[in-house]
Scaffold this active site. Sequence first.
Site, short mmCIF file in Angstrom:
data_model
loop_
_atom_site.label_atom_id
_atom_site.label_comp_id
_atom_site.label_asym_id
_atom_site.label_seq_id
_atom_site.Cartn_x
_atom_site.Cartn_y
_atom_site.Cartn_z
N ARG A 1 0.85 -1.27 0.01
CA ARG A 1 0.09 -0.01 -0.13
C ARG A 1 0.89 1.18 0.03
O ARG A 1 0.51 2.17 -0.56
CB ARG A 1 -0.92 -0.07 1.11
CG ARG A 1 -2.01 -1.09 1.06
CD ARG A 1 -2.64 -1.20 2.46
NE ARG A 1 -3.91 -2.29 2.59
CZ ARG A 1 -3.42 -3.52 3.13
NH1 ARG A 1 -2.48 -3.56 3.79
NH2 ARG A 1 -4.51 -4.34 2.96
N ASN B 1 -5.85 3.83 -0.85
CA ASN B 1 -4.36 3.63 -0.39
C ASN B 1 -3.27 4.14 -0.73
O ASN B 1 -3.20 4.51 -1.87
CB ASN B 1 -4.26 1.85 -0.37
CG ASN B 1 -4.96 1.17 0.91
OD1 ASN B 1 -5.19 1.43 2.02
ND2 ASN B 1 -5.62 -0.01 0.21
N VAL C 1 -4.05 4.49 2.87
CA VAL C 1 -5.17 5.53 3.50
C VAL C 1 -4.77 6.28 4.90
O VAL C 1 -5.15 7.52 4.62
CB VAL C 1 -6.44 4.32 3.94
CG1 VAL C 1 -5.80 3.79 5.11
CG2 VAL C 1 -7.37 5.44 3.92
N ASP D 1 -9.49 -4.40 8.50
CA ASP D 1 -8.66 -5.19 9.22
C ASP D 1 -9.14 -5.82 10.68
O ASP D 1 -9.15 -6.97 10.74
CB ASP D 1 -7.18 -4.62 9.53
CG ASP D 1 -6.65 -3.81 8.46
OD1 ASP D 1 -5.96 -4.49 7.67
OD2 ASP D 1 -6.88 -2.60 8.22
N ARG E 1 -11.80 -8.25 9.63
CA ARG E 1 -11.25 -9.66 9.23
C ARG E 1 -10.57 -10.16 10.46
O ARG E 1 -10.83 -11.59 10.68
CB ARG E 1 -9.89 -9.13 8.50
CG ARG E 1 -10.23 -8.93 6.94
CD ARG E 1 -9.06 -8.49 6.21
NE ARG E 1 -9.46 -8.20 4.78
CZ ARG E 1 -8.65 -7.33 3.96
NH1 ARG E 1 -7.60 -6.55 4.52
NH2 ARG E 1 -8.81 -7.13 2.58
N ARG F 1 -11.87 -10.11 13.50
CA ARG F 1 -13.02 -10.71 14.32
C ARG F 1 -13.81 -11.83 13.33
O ARG F 1 -14.22 -12.66 14.23
CB ARG F 1 -14.30 -9.51 14.43
CG ARG F 1 -13.71 -8.33 15.39
CD ARG F 1 -14.66 -7.29 15.58
NE ARG F 1 -14.21 -6.32 16.42
CZ ARG F 1 -14.93 -5.07 16.80
NH1 ARG F 1 -16.00 -4.77 16.12
NH2 ARG F 1 -14.34 -4.27 17.53
N HIS G 1 -2.71 1.03 8.20
CA HIS G 1 -3.63 -0.08 7.46
C HIS G 1 -2.49 -0.79 6.38
O HIS G 1 -2.45 -0.27 5.31
CB HIS G 1 -4.63 0.52 6.65
CG HIS G 1 -5.44 -0.35 5.90
ND1 HIS G 1 -5.91 -1.56 6.05
CD2 HIS G 1 -5.77 -0.22 4.46
CE1 HIS G 1 -6.44 -2.15 5.15
NE2 HIS G 1 -6.34 -1.36 3.95
N THR H 1 -9.27 -6.04 -3.77
CA THR H 1 -10.43 -6.22 -2.58
C THR H 1 -11.13 -5.09 -2.86
O THR H 1 -10.93 -3.95 -2.80
CB THR H 1 -9.52 -6.19 -1.38
OG1 THR H 1 -9.18 -4.92 -1.11
CG2 THR H 1 -8.41 -7.16 -1.43
#
Length: 316
Positions: A91, A123, A125, A151, A154, A156, A178, A232
């Site tokens: 990124r 990004n 970001v 993130d 993802r 959790r 990030h 994504t």
Amino acid sequence: MIDRVNRVVLIGTGAVGSSYAFALINQGVTEELVLIDLNKEKSEGDAMDLNHGIPFAPSPTKIWFGNYSDCQDADLVVICAGANQKPGETRLDLVEKNTRIFKGIVDEIVASGFQGIFLVATNPVDILTYAVWKFSSFPKERVIGSGTILDTARFRYLLGDYFKVDTRNVHAYIIGEHGDTELPVWSHADIAGRKISDWIGTKDEYQQEHLEQLFLNVRDAAYHIIERKGATYYGIAMGLVRLTKAILQNESSVLTVSAFLNGEYGHEDVYIGVPAVVNRKGIREIVQLDLDETEKVKFAHSVSVLKKTMGPVLSN
């Protein structure tokens, strides 16, 4: 007298932007949605396509392809424009080209008389959110990045999948950049009030080394997805809708966004992913977690990487 309606302006209708628009309409979060993109025909087609789905939406939304003058009456401008991350590219590799793109975009938005909230998704970001803050001269509370909201989601999801519980009952955060220097806050991670560390060993299959690999899967998820489908966009689009809802509905929800630190966590003059209370005014306050010593060191490293990367670019 016409009642005031919410207006969201979306800048950039690529994969992320169009997915955000689709999710936004499906959840009925705003009354007006304006699409802006250099590719006029594609965005006009998106507006037409989305409008044809309004009969199936939970509430009516006025959607059109517009221009920067439409930002004047907007409550929220969501920026998804910019170059995409390519396979093998981090990124942070995107810094210079997207910073140049953003200068022109922000100047146009500010010139319209926009007085709402910026939400940045492109990004890298954290650095681009800082750039928007600098270019716009807006109060820091009204410039927000999507940060580590995806993130954290993802994290959790994978924890819920591992421990076989509903992911919505998992409370855990990813903070920091990030990107590659992000970190899990294991010291405050829990399921239904019970610390994640307490779950380890309750069953033979719950092992500490599995959790270490689980975090690596979170951190590197974008790379795995990009290898398979090129980009994504669904997950981050839904995260952006969640943020939009928190702002427009004045929820005061705690979400891991890219926020400006002014002494919080012992750092300043940087935008980075941290839990924050988000409402109609933007970021009401940053939630300061009591990090353990290892987490403090990792967070400091994340801050230093961001500052080192953005310094030469934003000083020009």
